[in-house]
Design an enzyme around this catalytic site. Structure first.
Site, mmCIF file in Angstrom:
data_model
loop_
_atom_site.group_PDB
_atom_site.id
_atom_site.type_symbol
_atom_site.label_atom_id
_atom_site.label_comp_id
_atom_site.label_asym_id
_atom_site.label_seq_id
_atom_site.Cartn_x
_atom_site.Cartn_y
_atom_site.Cartn_z
ATOM 1 N N GLU A 198 3.205 -12.402 8.484
ATOM 2 C CA GLU A 198 3.155 -10.937 8.450
ATOM 3 C C GLU A 198 1.940 -10.517 7.605
ATOM 4 O O GLU A 198 1.337 -9.483 7.841
ATOM 5 C CB GLU A 198 4.452 -10.395 7.820
ATOM 6 N N SER A 244 6.858 -9.707 2.334
ATOM 7 C CA SER A 244 7.434 -10.789 3.143
ATOM 8 C C SER A 244 6.285 -11.587 3.738
ATOM 9 O O SER A 244 5.360 -10.998 4.302
ATOM 10 C CB SER A 244 8.271 -10.209 4.279
ATOM 11 N N ARG A 280 6.070 -4.677 13.130
ATOM 12 C CA ARG A 280 4.920 -5.034 12.270
ATOM 13 C C ARG A 280 3.639 -5.207 13.096
ATOM 14 O O ARG A 280 2.795 -6.038 12.784
ATOM 15 C CB ARG A 280 5.191 -6.324 11.472
HETATM 16 C C1 LIG Z 1 6.796 -6.385 -3.570
HETATM 17 C C2 LIG Z 1 6.409 -6.040 -2.162
HETATM 18 C C3 LIG Z 1 7.384 -5.608 -1.271
HETATM 19 C C4 LIG Z 1 7.036 -5.273 0.052
HETATM 20 N N1 LIG Z 1 8.018 -4.837 0.904
HETATM 21 C C5 LIG Z 1 7.683 -4.494 2.176
HETATM 22 C C6 LIG Z 1 8.686 -4.008 3.087
HETATM 23 O O1 LIG Z 1 9.859 -3.876 2.762
HETATM 24 N N2 LIG Z 1 8.293 -3.682 4.347
HETATM 25 C C7 LIG Z 1 6.989 -3.783 4.759
HETATM 26 O O2 LIG Z 1 6.697 -3.451 5.920
HETATM 27 N N3 LIG Z 1 6.033 -4.248 3.923
HETATM 28 C C8 LIG Z 1 6.341 -4.599 2.653
HETATM 29 N N4 LIG Z 1 5.374 -5.072 1.799
HETATM 30 C C9 LIG Z 1 4.001 -5.261 2.291
HETATM 31 C C10 LIG Z 1 3.058 -4.055 2.007
HETATM 32 O O3 LIG Z 1 3.541 -3.286 0.956
HETATM 33 C C11 LIG Z 1 2.893 -3.204 3.245
HETATM 34 O O4 LIG Z 1 2.358 -3.978 4.286
HETATM 35 C C12 LIG Z 1 1.970 -2.004 2.990
HETATM 36 O O5 LIG Z 1 2.069 -1.144 4.072
HETATM 37 C C13 LIG Z 1 0.526 -2.434 2.789
HETATM 38 O O6 LIG Z 1 -0.242 -1.305 2.432
HETATM 39 P P1 LIG Z 1 -1.601 -1.491 1.622
HETATM 40 O O7 LIG Z 1 -2.233 -0.158 1.469
HETATM 41 O O8 LIG Z 1 -1.368 -2.253 0.395
HETATM 42 O O9 LIG Z 1 -2.434 -2.334 2.683
HETATM 43 P P2 LIG Z 1 -3.467 -3.515 2.384
HETATM 44 O O10 LIG Z 1 -2.718 -4.701 1.903
HETATM 45 O O11 LIG Z 1 -4.589 -3.027 1.557
HETATM 46 O O12 LIG Z 1 -3.995 -3.786 3.854
HETATM 47 C C14 LIG Z 1 -3.155 -4.349 4.837
HETATM 48 C C15 LIG Z 1 -3.929 -4.365 6.165
HETATM 49 O O13 LIG Z 1 -4.162 -3.021 6.575
HETATM 50 C C16 LIG Z 1 -5.550 -2.792 6.798
HETATM 51 N N5 LIG Z 1 -5.820 -1.403 6.381
HETATM 52 C C17 LIG Z 1 -5.483 -0.823 5.199
HETATM 53 N N6 LIG Z 1 -5.850 0.475 5.202
HETATM 54 C C18 LIG Z 1 -6.443 0.710 6.409
HETATM 55 C C19 LIG Z 1 -7.051 1.860 7.010
HETATM 56 N N7 LIG Z 1 -7.124 3.038 6.388
HETATM 57 N N8 LIG Z 1 -7.575 1.725 8.258
HETATM 58 C C20 LIG Z 1 -7.513 0.538 8.920
HETATM 59 N N9 LIG Z 1 -6.958 -0.580 8.399
HETATM 60 C C21 LIG Z 1 -6.421 -0.490 7.155
HETATM 61 C C22 LIG Z 1 -6.259 -3.824 5.929
HETATM 62 O O14 LIG Z 1 -7.559 -4.114 6.416
HETATM 63 C C23 LIG Z 1 -5.310 -5.012 6.040
HETATM 64 O O15 LIG Z 1 -5.577 -5.749 7.209
HETATM 65 C C24 LIG Z 1 5.690 -5.391 0.476
HETATM 66 C C25 LIG Z 1 4.709 -5.827 -0.428
HETATM 67 C C26 LIG Z 1 5.059 -6.155 -1.732
HETATM 68 C C27 LIG Z 1 3.984 -6.609 -2.679
#
Ligand SMILES: Cc1cc2nc3c(=O)[nH]c(=O)nc-3n(C[C@H](O)[C@H](O)[C@H](O)COP(=O)(O)OP(=O)(O)OC[C@H]3O[C@@H](n4cnc5c(N)ncnc54)[C@H](O)[C@@H]3O)c2cc1C
Length: 317
Positions: free
Chosen positions: A305, A215, A165
């Site tokens: 995380e 998480s 992570r």
């Molecule tokens: C129900 C649920 C289950 C989940 N299960 C998992 C799992 O099993 N494993 C896991 O790893 N995660 C899990 N997650 C967490 C999440 O889905 C992941 O971290 C996912 O990768 C986040 O993507 P996002 O586009 O929503 O990022 P965001 O939440 O929008 O952003 C997360 C971070 O990334 C940065 N960011 C986003 N896009 C960019 C970009 N293009 N350039 C630079 N920085 C950027 C943002 O500034 C922020 O700091 C879960 C979440 C939920 C709600």
């Protein structure tokens, strides 16, 4: 920039649903939009934050002076393209991870099927090196295209310093524009079955639209803790060199704990949910309590995380 919206509620863009107003918000639909948005933030002398799907971000509920740049996943945008060539895929950052995963599965490309059902964009998933069932996205990345604040360049996998992570993107203010992946070929039917089973398991666990940021805390890497702390751990719980933080939290009675509208789920100690009325203040109280209980019982400091959004953090980057 004429599409900047002022004073919007950020909670509507975050899965956790907690947050206050942000002073500026813009949707970036292509590389040029991203560059213009960054230039706008510089001109206005305000920090900026990149928003993907908002599935891993927790915001404070005070007004934040910043520009939120939402990477759009509209077709024909920076988020809109998945290109396949031989055993390689190029995808833009705003593509949904689920679309990338299903493309790999359909084409019989092995590896990302275990990430089935993780919500979010490819950019957000690279930032946090998202993963599940022992695999993470970084294992299949050959290069990431970034905007380093001055120019658009390609960085190799090694230069992204991926870890559990973790990535260089958590330390440097680089914007992920897209990435190239490389896969081994396998059997599309088998991969589809694995993917469908994982989605079903997740569906049963989370139900529809859980208001959580995934998480909440990171699992514990065994080699990072003291022998004294390790002695408190049931060895059968250790998997792939990690102690599931959910186990530690459950051992201190976290399940079902509540502060106002924020509570720990009754199915997993590491899932914190918002019942729709939750406030940031409730969350900080609950998080403080959980950290202190784990520290007291195991001598282990647990670490988030999730990514926090508040002015202090933005200004310190
Ligand atoms: C129900 C649920 C289950 C989940 N299960 C998992 C799992 O099993 N494993 C896991 O790893 N995660 C899990 N997650 C967490 C999440 O889905 C992941 O971290 C996912 O990768 C986040 O993507 P996002 O586009 O929503 O990022 P965001 O939440 O929008 O952003 C997360 C971070 O990334 C940065 N960011 C986003 N896009 C960019 C970009 N293009 N350039 C630079 N920085 C950027 C943002 O500034 C922020 O700091 C879960 C979440 C939920 C709600």
């Amino acid at each position: 920039m004429n599409n900047v919206v002022k004073n919007i509620e950020i909670s509507q863009h975050l899965n956790f649903g907690v947050g206050g107003k942000v002073s500026h918000f813009v949707t970036a639909s292509n590389k040029e939009d991203i560059l213009s948005a960054v230039a706008y933030a510089k001109k206005e002398k305000i920090p900026y934050l990149i928003l993907g799907g908002g599935n891993n971000i927790v915001s404070c509920d005070k007004k934040i002076k910043c520009l939120v740049i939402k990477i759009s996943s509209e077709p024909d945008s920076v988020g809109g393209e998945i290109k396949i060539k031989d055993n390689k895929i190029y995808t833009d950052a705003g593509i949904l991870l689920s679309d990338l995963v299903s493309t790999t599965v359909k084409n019989g490309f092995v590896g990302l099927e275990t990430l089935s059902g993780i919500p979010g964009t490819v950019g957000g998933s690279i930032y946090g090196n998202a993963g599940a069932y022992g695999h993470s996205i970084s294992e299949f990345i050959s290069s990431v295209t970034i905007f380093d604040g001055k120019k658009i360049i390609k960085t190799g996998n090694k230069d992204c310093h991926f870890g559990y992570r973790e990535s260089v993107f958590k330390k440097k203010k680089w914007i992920i524009i897209g990435a190239e992946f490389k896969f081994k070929k396998g059997d599309a039917k088998e991969l589809t079955k694995i993917s469908e089973d994982i989605i079903e398991t997740r569906w049963k666990k989370f139900g529809p639209k859980p208001k959580c940021p995934g998480s909440y805390f990171k699992n514990i890497i065994v080699k990072d803790i003291s022998k004294k702390s390790l002695a408190f751990i049931d060895p059968s719980k250790i998997k792939d060199g990690k102690i599931p933080v959910g186990y530690l939290l459950e051992e201190v009675g976290a399940k079902g704990m509540r502060e106002g509208g924020i509570y720990v789920s009754d199915f997993h100690g590491n899932i914190i949910l918002n019942d729709g009325t939750g406030k940031y203040n409730d969350l900080t109280k609950l998080v403080k309590k959980l950290k202190s209980l784990v520290k007291k019982k195991f001598g282990i400091e647990i670490e988030e995380e999730v990514q926090y959004l508040h002015e202090k953090i933005l200004n310190s980057r």
